[in-house]
Motif scaffolding. Structure first.
Motif, short mmCIF file in Angstrom:
data_model
loop_
_atom_site.label_atom_id
_atom_site.label_comp_id
_atom_site.label_asym_id
_atom_site.label_seq_id
_atom_site.Cartn_x
_atom_site.Cartn_y
_atom_site.Cartn_z
N LEU A 15 0.83 -1.21 0.00
CA LEU A 15 0.00 0.00 0.00
C LEU A 15 0.86 1.26 0.00
O LEU A 15 0.56 2.23 -0.71
N ALA A 16 1.95 1.23 0.75
CA ALA A 16 2.87 2.37 0.77
C ALA A 16 3.50 2.57 -0.60
O ALA A 16 3.64 3.70 -1.08
N ALA A 17 3.88 1.47 -1.27
CA ALA A 17 4.49 1.57 -2.60
C ALA A 17 3.50 2.11 -3.62
O ALA A 17 3.85 2.97 -4.44
N ILE A 18 2.26 1.64 -3.57
CA ILE A 18 1.25 2.12 -4.51
C ILE A 18 0.96 3.59 -4.29
O ILE A 18 0.85 4.36 -5.25
N SER A 19 0.85 4.01 -3.04
CA SER A 19 0.59 5.43 -2.78
C SER A 19 1.76 6.30 -3.20
O SER A 19 1.58 7.39 -3.73
N TYR A 20 2.99 5.80 -3.01
CA TYR A 20 4.16 6.56 -3.44
C TYR A 20 4.18 6.72 -4.95
O TYR A 20 4.46 7.80 -5.48
N ILE A 21 3.89 5.65 -5.67
CA ILE A 21 3.86 5.71 -7.13
C ILE A 21 2.75 6.63 -7.61
O ILE A 21 2.92 7.40 -8.56
N SER A 30 -0.62 16.73 -12.30
CA SER A 30 -0.91 17.98 -11.60
C SER A 30 0.25 18.30 -10.66
O SER A 30 0.29 17.80 -9.52
N PRO A 31 1.19 19.13 -11.09
CA PRO A 31 2.35 19.44 -10.24
C PRO A 31 1.98 20.08 -8.90
O PRO A 31 2.66 19.89 -7.90
N SER A 32 0.89 20.84 -8.87
CA SER A 32 0.52 21.47 -7.60
C SER A 32 0.08 20.43 -6.57
O SER A 32 0.45 20.51 -5.40
N TRP A 33 -0.73 19.45 -7.00
CA TRP A 33 -1.14 18.38 -6.09
C TRP A 33 0.06 17.51 -5.70
O TRP A 33 0.15 17.04 -4.57
N HIS A 34 0.97 17.32 -6.62
CA HIS A 34 2.16 16.53 -6.32
C HIS A 34 2.98 17.19 -5.21
O HIS A 34 3.43 16.53 -4.28
N SER A 35 3.18 18.49 -5.32
CA SER A 35 3.99 19.18 -4.30
C SER A 35 3.31 19.15 -2.94
O SER A 35 3.99 19.09 -1.92
N ARG A 36 1.99 19.20 -2.91
CA ARG A 36 1.28 19.15 -1.62
C ARG A 36 1.30 17.75 -1.02
O ARG A 36 1.60 17.57 0.16
N VAL A 40 3.15 15.41 2.50
CA VAL A 40 2.23 14.73 3.42
C VAL A 40 2.55 13.24 3.46
O VAL A 40 2.60 12.63 4.54
N LEU A 41 2.78 12.65 2.28
CA LEU A 41 3.09 11.22 2.23
C LEU A 41 4.40 10.91 2.94
O LEU A 41 4.50 9.94 3.69
N TRP A 42 5.43 11.72 2.70
CA TRP A 42 6.71 11.48 3.36
C TRP A 42 6.58 11.60 4.88
O TRP A 42 7.16 10.82 5.62
N SER A 43 5.82 12.59 5.35
CA SER A 43 5.61 12.74 6.79
C SER A 43 4.88 11.53 7.36
O SER A 43 5.26 11.01 8.42
N PHE A 44 3.86 11.07 6.66
CA PHE A 44 3.10 9.91 7.14
C PHE A 44 3.97 8.65 7.17
O PHE A 44 3.95 7.91 8.15
N LEU A 45 4.74 8.42 6.10
CA LEU A 45 5.58 7.23 6.05
C LEU A 45 6.68 7.26 7.11
O LEU A 45 7.01 6.23 7.71
N SER A 46 7.26 8.43 7.36
CA SER A 46 8.28 8.51 8.40
C SER A 46 7.68 8.30 9.79
O SER A 46 8.29 7.66 10.65
N LEU A 47 6.47 8.81 10.01
CA LEU A 47 5.80 8.61 11.29
C LEU A 47 5.49 7.13 11.51
O LEU A 47 5.71 6.58 12.60
#
Length: 108
Positions: A15-21, A30-36, A40-47
């Motif tokens: 699930l983490a790999a699919i969400s990262y991809i 959409s570069p704006s959604w990507h930057s947002r 958030v994804l990196w913070s969630f995965l590190s937590l």
């Protein structure tokens, strides 16, 4: 027939790999959604990784393999230093104009 359980197996790694991809694909769409969403994804995965640290079962094997790994890194860096010093020595001995004394090859 076995039922699929998200806790067995990879522990959510798929699930983490699919969400990262998916978030990485948003860079094209959409570069704006990507930057947002990337931060958030990196913070969630590190937590999640920090929360799972106490439940890791292989710490003894990790600590046993750490000294050989550090020793191999030290060996790698020392050989790189040796190679750099060798190249520096050869360049200093031959000088920068060593190729001026070499005769040109005859072109057949």
């Amino acid at each position: 027939m076995r039922r699929w359980s998200p806790t067995k197996g990879g522990g959510g790694l798929g699930l983490a790999a699919i969400s990262y991809i998916a978030v990485d694909y948003l860079r094209e769409v959409s570069p704006s959604w990507h930057s947002r969403l990337q931060s958030v994804l990196w913070s969630f995965l590190s937590l999640v990784a920090i929360i799972r640290i106490p439940f890791y079962r292989h710490w003894s094997a990790e600590f046993r393999s750490a000294p050989p790994f550090v020793a191999s890194i030290f060996f790698l860096l020392s050989t790189l230093l040796f190679e750099a010093l060798s190249v520096r020595f050869v360049t200093a001995v031959l000088g920068l104009d060593w190729h001026g004394f070499v005769s040109l090859l005859e072109s057949g």
